[in-house]
Design a protein around this motif. Sequence first.
Motif, mmCIF file in Angstrom:
data_model
loop_
_atom_site.group_PDB
_atom_site.id
_atom_site.type_symbol
_atom_site.label_atom_id
_atom_site.label_comp_id
_atom_site.label_asym_id
_atom_site.label_seq_id
_atom_site.Cartn_x
_atom_site.Cartn_y
_atom_site.Cartn_z
ATOM 1 N N TRP A 59 33.293 25.552 73.937
ATOM 2 C CA TRP A 59 33.610 24.155 73.737
ATOM 3 C C TRP A 59 32.804 23.383 72.820
ATOM 4 O O TRP A 59 31.444 23.275 72.927
ATOM 5 N N PHE A 60 33.414 22.815 71.808
ATOM 6 C CA PHE A 60 32.981 21.874 70.624
ATOM 7 C C PHE A 60 33.073 20.529 71.118
ATOM 8 O O PHE A 60 34.125 19.825 70.983
ATOM 9 N N GLY A 74 37.307 17.150 72.472
ATOM 10 C CA GLY A 74 36.632 18.631 71.917
ATOM 11 C C GLY A 74 37.671 19.341 71.369
ATOM 12 O O GLY A 74 38.818 19.345 71.761
ATOM 13 N N LEU A 75 37.130 20.410 70.969
ATOM 14 C CA LEU A 75 37.810 21.804 70.677
ATOM 15 C C LEU A 75 37.292 22.822 71.378
ATOM 16 O O LEU A 75 36.179 23.152 71.790
ATOM 17 N N LEU A 76 38.447 23.570 72.018
ATOM 18 C CA LEU A 76 38.239 24.740 72.656
ATOM 19 C C LEU A 76 38.479 25.989 71.868
ATOM 20 O O LEU A 76 39.687 26.144 71.655
ATOM 21 N N TRP A 122 42.609 21.452 70.837
ATOM 22 C CA TRP A 122 41.910 20.171 71.022
ATOM 23 C C TRP A 122 42.399 19.935 72.548
ATOM 24 O O TRP A 122 43.319 20.207 72.911
ATOM 25 N N SER A 123 41.380 19.217 73.224
ATOM 26 C CA SER A 123 41.453 18.568 74.614
ATOM 27 C C SER A 123 40.825 17.354 74.578
ATOM 28 O O SER A 123 39.711 17.076 74.062
ATOM 29 N N PRO A 124 41.415 16.299 75.416
ATOM 30 C CA PRO A 124 40.313 15.172 75.927
ATOM 31 C C PRO A 124 39.345 15.489 76.480
ATOM 32 O O PRO A 124 38.656 14.331 76.305
ATOM 33 N N ALA A 130 44.497 20.215 77.928
ATOM 34 C CA ALA A 130 44.777 21.501 77.754
ATOM 35 C C ALA A 130 43.327 22.640 78.205
ATOM 36 O O ALA A 130 43.761 23.796 78.661
ATOM 37 N N ALA A 131 42.290 21.987 78.049
ATOM 38 C CA ALA A 131 41.131 22.782 78.129
ATOM 39 C C ALA A 131 40.955 22.996 79.679
ATOM 40 O O ALA A 131 40.574 24.201 80.267
#
Length: 279
Positions: A59-60, A74-76, A122-124, A130-131
């Motif tokens: 997780w970024f 962030g980005l998963l 991408w996820s909020p 999505a994450a």
Amino acid sequence: MPELPEVEVTRLSLVDRLRGAEIGDVRLGKPLRWPLGCEPSSLVGRRLLDVTRRGKYLWFALGDRPGIVADGGGLLLHLGMSGSLNLSAQASPPGPWDHFDLTTTRGLLRLTDPRRFGAAVWSPSRDGGAAGKLLAGLGVEPLEAGFTASLLHAGLRGRRVAVKQALLAGDIVVGVGNIYASEALFLAGIDPRTPGDRISLARCVRLVDAVRTVLSRAVALGGSTLRDFRDAHGMGGAFQNEARVYDREGEPCTACGGVVRRIVQGQRSTYFCPHCQRR
């Protein structure tokens, strides 16, 4: 396939170098397992706050864009079956297997994945969107305090499936991959074919300790490189050189001198010593 140790090694090789980096550009190659879920341009100007891990996902966490408050998200990222991440100071033209690039002020972060089973989504938030959906249902982290013998024993109760397959399922404990399950069961003296509901609490104590020992050692050695795994520095792992049973079919057991066997469970190779590991 990169397992928990390889993903953790990747995280450790990235986190200090990427904290505070600003995203300057995003490039998408061929489609990965799931779509990005946002316009790539919406990530430009965001700062990378941290890199954490959940199971085999990275997780970024991203900071706000200038002038936009509480943007978050962030980005998963998932490495799939053959993926790797590399952070290089010099940008180079993408190759046929390079499917996701983040150009940052600290270098070019590139996801290379020949099979394209990996993902960048991408996820909020990590727990929502999505994450949250992708991470829902994952078991406890094996290197954290929540992974206890009582939890494992309760999770195995009523399961007739073989204990090795129960470990790989990921809903009791997450990230104990094929190599490390074989090694942990050997260290704990448990036959991998034993039904899960026949594993006593006392044996769960040994198995939890073995899982922790094997995974910690694997992280310390940079993971396992059987084919093409590399961390973000381009370095391979060395745990495979210390494996006691994995990929040693027909060789003498390092403990008793007997012959290491190989069987197939759930379409995965399992290695064990019939003398040292009991049902």
